[in-house]
Design an enzyme around this catalytic site. Structure first.
Site, PDB file in Angstrom:
ATOM      1  CD  GLU A 147      -2.578  -0.797   0.368  1.00 24.48           C
ATOM      2  OE1 GLU A 147      -3.041  -0.060  -0.423  1.00 24.48           O
ATOM      3  OE2 GLU A 147      -3.735  -2.218   0.243  1.00 24.48           O
ATOM      4  CB  CYS A 187      -1.618   7.263   1.327  1.00 26.16           C
ATOM      5  SG  CYS A 187      -2.272   5.752   2.296  1.00 26.16           S
TER       6      CYS A 187
END
Ligand code: ADP
Length: 494
Positions: A263, A297
């Site tokens: 990720e 993010c």
């Protein structure tokens, strides 16, 4: 920093045993040959000296996880689910202490930290339930007298490297499905936030998760990382963090042909079309952009508005950004905590200065608040009129800075939104259903929030395309990541 001040940070916890500074390896609390400092970014105070167990500790943890795998993989999914539910319950009973650790270590507002703990726990509950639904299939075979079927087996020892922005949930989101699938774990938390990870280990131990199944090691990433990526017994590397480190880990894992779940960074477009409600879109931008001081993010990185709504959107945003209050996360009136450290403040400020030099207008904030507030603070900032090729638009900002760009047609907007190597989250505000279909299909992103600013949940797939990563966390997909599909052909039946 006096001992008295150190003690007062620990004393924020109702249960002092959750304050752990040693690593947790094979069911033991292990000292290191060195230590490293953890500080509070809101006031620069030293919080703890945490043991660095070095490469030797990492090897010990991998060996322990490897031994434990032999028995853990044979437990019934129902047993694993029961242990996970006990861990989940203990986490919920200790939300306030776990949240206090998060706010101390990385600064986010205490109510956001409480939200993170509950969110993190939801992955454990979901995975416990899902453990019982890891099914195989039977299938037709071309050979007479044969039968074919598949099973899903745990992949083996999983090594995870986690970031500081969600010091609790980024661990549970990986560990819960892995443990549910029958894998054992070695976790290396970020050096900024080891206390949250170690407190989770205290509760895992208390829940009765057997020794060696869940190990947390702290120390220098460059010493610990290669042990995790090179050990033959480690079959998978799970990582959340920067794209640069993700690529490095992928290269290191290649020699052992290990599975990677990554990720990585994002550069989320937040698109607001003419037919949207500017007040609703502004609320969405505040939630997406300023949560955790913009250090997620999936934070909106580029707000792209059509000309017909841009002025109203800017006005609605300006009102909201001006009202945001930065401060210590433990102050109940704080909306925005500090950034993770002073280098982050400098990095964000450099992006803002570059934007100003590129002709952008600073409508709010645009400066560090380190002197005023005594920690790693940056003013909530709103910028307009920049150039889409300036650094602010090309790099992940990871700070409380929103910048607005104008684009006219759907085609222009899609081109601008996709003009990045990243592809994690995107947001689209419109009420036109045909446009929703066209645009969500054209946007090269793993997750798209349509009229919704937050996409993560225990039941849904979280992950990116392009350089934002590989694999999905959450939902049935999150559990499958930690399994291998095994096929059996049985002959000689007739
Ligand atoms: P950030 O810049 O936001 O801290 P990183 O990608 O550097 O993001 O950090 C995310 C995680 O990766 C942290 O746990 C960090 O310690 C770890 N990490 C950083 N460098 C390495 C490395 N060379 N090998 C293994 N892990 C690393």
């Amino acid at each position: 920093m006096s001992v008295a001040e150190l003690t007062s940070a620990a004393e924020r916890l109702k249960d002092q045993s959750l304050w752990q500074t040693k690593s947790y390896i094979d069911g033991e609390w292990v000292e290191g040959s060195a230590s490293f400092a953890v500080t509070n970014p809101a006031n620069n105070a030293l919080l703890a000296d945490v043991a660095d167990v070095g490469a030797a500790g990492a090897r010990q943890a991998v060996a322990a996880a490897s031994r434990a795998f032999e028995t853990w993989k044979k437990t019934s999914p129902f047993q694993r689910a029961a242990l996970l539910m006990r861990w989940h319950q203990l986490i919920l009973e200790n939300v306030d202490d776990l949240a206090a650790l998060i706010t101390l270590e990385m600064g986010k507002a205490y109510r956001e930290a409480q939200g993170e703990v509950v969110y993190g726990a939801s992955f454990i509950e979901w995975s416990a339930e899902e453990a019982k639904r890891i099914h195989g299939e039977t299938m037709a075979t071309p050979f007479p007298g044969t039968r074919g079927w598949t099973t899903r087996q745990p992949i083996g020892v999983v090594a995870c490297i986690t970031p500081w922005n969600f010091p609790n949930a980024m661990i549970t989101r990986k560990c819960a499905p892995a443990l549910a699938a029958g894998c054992t774990m070695v976790i290396k938390p970020a050096p900024e936030t080891p206390l949250s990870a170690l407190a989770l280990a205290v509760l895992a131990e208390r829940a009765g998760i057997p020794k060696g199944v869940f190990n947390v090691i702290c120390g220098d990433a460059e010493q610990l990382g290669p042990v995790m990526t090179e050990a033959p017994d480690v079959r998978m590397i799970g990582f959340t963090g920067s794209t640069a480190v993700g690529k490095l880990l992928m290269r290191q894992a290649a020699d052992g042909v290990k599975r990677v779940a990554l990720e990585l960074g994002g550069n989320a477009p937040f698109i607001v079309m003419d037919d949207a409600d500017p007040e609703v879109a502004a609320d969405g931008i505040i939630a997406s952009k300023y949560r955790v001081s913009g250090q997620t993010c999936v934070s909106a990185n580029r707000i792209i508005a059509q000309p017909g709504i841009a002025d109203a959107l800017v006005a609605a945003l300006q009102k909201r950004v001006d009202a945001l209050k930065p401060g210590d996360g433990f102050d109940g009136s704080t909306d925005i905590g500090p950034l993770i450290h002073h280098e982050a403040v400098e990095r964000v400020d450099a992006l803002v200065k570059d934007a100003r030099d590129s002709g952008a207008t600073i409508l709010a904030g645009g400066k560090p608040l380190t002197d005023e507030l005594g920690g790693a603070f940056y003013a909530p900032t709103l910028i307009e009129g920049g150039n889409p090729s300036m650094d602010l638009a090309c790099f992940e900002i990871f700070g409380p800075v929103a910048s607005i760009y104008r684009a006219e047609t759907e085609d222009e907007i899609i081109k601008l939104a996709n003009d990045t190597p990243y592809g994690l989250a995107a947001y689209l505000y419109t009420n036109d259903v045909t446009r929703i279909h066209r645009m969500t299909e054209a946007l090269e992103y793993g997750m798209i929030g349509v009229n919704a600013p937050m996409v993560g949940a225990a039941s849904t797939p979280f992950g990116g395309v392009k350089e934002s990563g590989i694999g999905r966390e959450g939902g049935k997909w999150g559990v499958e990541e930690f399994t291998e599909l095994r096929y059996v052909l049985l002959g000689g039946i007739e």
